[in-house]
Scaffold this motif. Structure first.
Motif: not given
Length: 108
Positions: A57-58, A62, A64, A72-75, A78, A80
């Protein structure tokens, strides 16, 4: 057993990957939870696990997050999943630190 772990508790630990620090939050036979800091330029290489599903969990930054053939370029916000036996990796190509809540669920 403590039911609360404050941000001031526990030490950040470096491992065998430069720029990656972790702080353990919980460890049970069924799974774990930790905070992970990815410094700018850090890459946790592609790997997989035979008997556990991991997730991230981000919280900030940001990162990857790669799972199998998906990138997934995450922020922040997000979430995953890294299924069992599936190659995955974490990277921070940004200019600021990324922080994630990373956990594992062990399969028996």
């Amino acid at each position: 057993m403590s039911y609360r772990i404050g941000k001031e508790q526990g030490a950040w630990q470096g491992g065998n990957v430069a720029g990656v620090l972790a702080k353990d939050l919980a460890a049970f036979p069924e799974g774990t939870a930790k905070l992970v800091r990815l410094m700018p330029g850090a890459v946790y290489p592609r790997h997989q696990h035979p008997a556990r599903t991991e997730y991230a969990y981000v919280i900030s930054g940001q990162p990857t997050l790669s799972v199998a053939d998906e990138v997934h370029e995450s922020s922040p916000g997000d979430f995953v999943l890294f299924p069992t036996d599936t190659p995955h990796s974490l990277a921070n190509h940004g200019e600021v630190e990324a922080m994630l809540l990373v956990g594992a669920i062990y399969h028996r």
